[in-house]
Scaffold this active site. Structure first.
Site, PDB file in Angstrom:
ATOM      1  N   ARG A 141      -0.043  10.101  14.284  1.00  0.00           N
ATOM      2  CA  ARG A 141      -0.832  10.994  13.409  1.00  0.00           C
ATOM      3  C   ARG A 141      -2.191  11.313  14.021  1.00  0.00           C
ATOM      4  NH1 ARG A 141      -1.396   9.457   7.202  1.00  0.00           N
ATOM      5  NH2 ARG A 141      -2.002   7.403   7.980  1.00  0.00           N
ATOM      6  N   LYS A 143       2.520  11.801   2.025  1.00  0.00           N
ATOM      7  CA  LYS A 143       1.824  12.206   0.786  1.00  0.00           C
ATOM      8  C   LYS A 143       0.791  13.303   1.061  1.00  0.00           C
ATOM      9  CE  LYS A 143       0.313   7.992   0.098  1.00  0.00           C
ATOM     10  NZ  LYS A 143       0.861   7.311   1.313  1.00  0.00           N
ATOM     11  N   ARG A 167      -0.974  -3.249   6.008  1.00  0.00           N
ATOM     12  CA  ARG A 167      -0.933  -2.145   5.043  1.00  0.00           C
ATOM     13  C   ARG A 167       0.417  -2.118   4.313  1.00  0.00           C
ATOM     14  NH1 ARG A 167      -2.401   2.834   8.686  1.00  0.00           N
ATOM     15  NH2 ARG A 167      -2.565   3.988   6.734  1.00  0.00           N
ATOM     16  N   ARG A 178      -3.006   2.354  -6.706  1.00  0.00           N
ATOM     17  CA  ARG A 178      -2.362   1.483  -5.725  1.00  0.00           C
ATOM     18  C   ARG A 178      -2.129   0.080  -6.276  1.00  0.00           C
ATOM     19  NH1 ARG A 178      -4.157   4.376  -0.816  1.00  0.00           N
ATOM     20  NH2 ARG A 178      -3.249   3.456   1.045  1.00  0.00           N
ATOM     21  N   ARG A 182      -7.078   7.747  13.194  1.00  0.00           N
ATOM     22  CA  ARG A 182      -7.614   6.698  12.326  1.00  0.00           C
ATOM     23  C   ARG A 182      -7.529   5.322  12.981  1.00  0.00           C
ATOM     24  NH1 ARG A 182      -4.830   7.790   6.544  1.00  0.00           N
ATOM     25  NH2 ARG A 182      -5.139   5.536   6.483  1.00  0.00           N
TER      26      ARG A 182
HETATM   27  P1  ADP Z   1       0.463   9.746   4.117  1.00  0.00           P
HETATM   28  O1  ADP Z   1      -0.547  10.708   3.534  1.00  0.00           O
HETATM   29  O2  ADP Z   1       1.536   9.364   3.140  1.00  0.00           O
HETATM   30  O3  ADP Z   1      -0.162   8.537   4.771  1.00  0.00           O
HETATM   31  P2  ADP Z   1       0.877  11.895   6.082  1.00  0.00           P
HETATM   32  O4  ADP Z   1       1.202  13.068   5.230  1.00  0.00           O
HETATM   33  O5  ADP Z   1      -0.465  11.860   6.708  1.00  0.00           O
HETATM   34  O6  ADP Z   1       1.213  10.513   5.301  1.00  0.00           O
HETATM   35  O7  ADP Z   1       1.997  11.821   7.222  1.00  0.00           O
HETATM   36  C1  ADP Z   1       1.927  10.839   8.271  1.00  0.00           C
HETATM   37  C2  ADP Z   1       2.296  11.504   9.606  1.00  0.00           C
HETATM   38  O8  ADP Z   1       3.689  11.834   9.570  1.00  0.00           O
HETATM   39  C3  ADP Z   1       1.533  12.785   9.875  1.00  0.00           C
HETATM   40  O9  ADP Z   1       1.206  12.838  11.260  1.00  0.00           O
HETATM   41  C4  ADP Z   1       2.515  13.902   9.485  1.00  0.00           C
HETATM   42  O10 ADP Z   1       2.345  15.061  10.311  1.00  0.00           O
HETATM   43  C5  ADP Z   1       3.882  13.249   9.717  1.00  0.00           C
HETATM   44  N1  ADP Z   1       4.876  13.619   8.706  1.00  0.00           N
HETATM   45  C6  ADP Z   1       4.676  13.870   7.383  1.00  0.00           C
HETATM   46  N2  ADP Z   1       5.833  14.176   6.762  1.00  0.00           N
HETATM   47  C7  ADP Z   1       6.805  14.082   7.711  1.00  0.00           C
HETATM   48  C8  ADP Z   1       8.225  14.283   7.710  1.00  0.00           C
HETATM   49  N3  ADP Z   1       8.884  14.620   6.598  1.00  0.00           N
HETATM   50  N4  ADP Z   1       8.886  14.110   8.886  1.00  0.00           N
HETATM   51  C9  ADP Z   1       8.227  13.760  10.022  1.00  0.00           C
HETATM   52  N5  ADP Z   1       6.893  13.559  10.091  1.00  0.00           N
HETATM   53  C10 ADP Z   1       6.189  13.730   8.965  1.00  0.00           C
HETATM   54  P1  AMP Z   2      -4.963   5.931   2.873  1.00  0.00           P
HETATM   55  O1  AMP Z   2      -5.757   7.041   3.504  1.00  0.00           O
HETATM   56  O2  AMP Z   2      -4.403   6.301   1.538  1.00  0.00           O
HETATM   57  O3  AMP Z   2      -3.892   5.399   3.826  1.00  0.00           O
HETATM   58  O4  AMP Z   2      -5.985   4.734   2.595  1.00  0.00           O
HETATM   59  C1  AMP Z   2      -6.673   4.102   3.661  1.00  0.00           C
HETATM   60  C2  AMP Z   2      -7.269   2.800   3.168  1.00  0.00           C
HETATM   61  O5  AMP Z   2      -8.246   3.082   2.141  1.00  0.00           O
HETATM   62  C3  AMP Z   2      -6.310   1.795   2.536  1.00  0.00           C
HETATM   63  O6  AMP Z   2      -5.649   0.975   3.488  1.00  0.00           O
HETATM   64  C4  AMP Z   2      -7.265   0.985   1.643  1.00  0.00           C
HETATM   65  O7  AMP Z   2      -8.024   0.068   2.398  1.00  0.00           O
HETATM   66  C5  AMP Z   2      -8.230   2.067   1.126  1.00  0.00           C
HETATM   67  N1  AMP Z   2      -7.773   2.681  -0.140  1.00  0.00           N
HETATM   68  C6  AMP Z   2      -7.461   4.004  -0.353  1.00  0.00           C
HETATM   69  N2  AMP Z   2      -7.106   4.207  -1.624  1.00  0.00           N
HETATM   70  C7  AMP Z   2      -7.177   3.007  -2.254  1.00  0.00           C
HETATM   71  C8  AMP Z   2      -6.908   2.557  -3.575  1.00  0.00           C
HETATM   72  N3  AMP Z   2      -6.472   3.415  -4.526  1.00  0.00           N
HETATM   73  N4  AMP Z   2      -7.091   1.240  -3.854  1.00  0.00           N
HETATM   74  C9  AMP Z   2      -7.507   0.384  -2.923  1.00  0.00           C
HETATM   75  N5  AMP Z   2      -7.777   0.723  -1.657  1.00  0.00           N
HETATM   76  C10 AMP Z   2      -7.604   2.035  -1.301  1.00  0.00           C
END
Ligand code: ADP
Ligand code: AMP
Length: 216
Positions: free
Chosen positions: A127, A13, A172, A88, A161
């Protein structure tokens, strides 16, 4: 145009939201990033959220709804926003509908990134982020061009993270299946849902999103 990028942790995302910011000048609204910024600033809200985030459980709806309501009211959101990590839960989705209606705004699309569980764990485990500019990388799928140096700003410090590990991912993913997945039929009923293959490489996922947005 206002959209939601929906998907489990690690689905891509944030990666896709940043592409959309560059290409379309939209604004990424990541509630996870907002919470991590509040933790960094030592705000009481951040301290309250940190324990829940580190454990992989959701932060209470009331806090998240307030946070996004304040953010959407800011003028830069008039350019169009991408919600990343919100809503969420069904109550968050319902609150979003109400706050948008009150501001004469609407959602144009909800794009669901479908990625299987093994790939999600591999993605979050590798990541990392530039500590200075926030550019996102992956050990295997998107390493920096020069090892240890951020492509975007040249900085040499990176962060990982605390919740990006296989153990916390179990909680999660459970939260996603039990609390977030019910918003998928919610948006399907409204005719807003577009599911795409998030297993493809980043450029292909970007092209699928563009194809959807170009039709709106
Ligand atoms: P989200 O925001 O949904 O948690 P991220 O965009 O941070 O996910 O992506 C998670 C990890 O996977 C990052 O390290 C990113 O570089 C990698 N990633 C994102 N999209 C892809 C993809 N299509 N294929 C492989 N790796 C990806
Ligand atoms: P994310 O960066 O989206 O993976 O979010 C990291 C963490 O933040 C999650 O595991 C939750 O603990 C909290 N969080 C982020 N967005 C929300 C939301 N919309 N509702 C509840 N918790 C959230």
């Amino acid at each position: 145009m206002n959209i939601i990028l929906l998907g489990p942790p690690g689905a891509g995302k944030g990666t896709q939201a940043r592409f959309l910011e560059e290409k379309r000048g939209m604004i990424q609204l990541s509630t996870g990033d907002m919470l991590r910024a509040a933790i960094k600033r030592g705000e009481p809200l951040g301290l309250e959220a940190k324990k829940l985030m580190d454990a992989g459980t959701l932060v209470p709806d009331s806090l998240m709804i307030q946070m996004i309501e304040n953010r959407i009211a800011q003028p830069d959101c008039g350019k169009g926003f991408i919600l990343d990590g919100f809503p969420r839960t069904v109550p968050q989705a319902e609150a979003l509908d109400k706050m948008l209606a009150a501001k004469n705004k609407r959602l144009d699309a909800v794009i669901e990134l479908e990625v299987d569980e093994a790939a999600l764990i591999e993605r979050v485990s590798g990541r990392y982020t530039c500590a200075k500019c926030g550019a996102g990388y992956h050990d295997k799928f998107k390493p920096t061009k020069v090892p240890g140096v951020c492509d975007a700003c040249g900085n040499k410090e990176f962060t990982r993270r605390p919740d990006d590990n296989a153990e916390t991912m179990k909680t999660r993913l459970k939260a996603f299946h039990e609390q977030t997945a019910p918003i998928i039929p919610y948006y399907q009923q409204k005719g807003l849902l577009h599911a795409i293959d998030g297993m493809a490489d980043m450029d292909q996922v970007q092209a699928s999103i563009e194809a959807i947005l170009n039709k709106i």
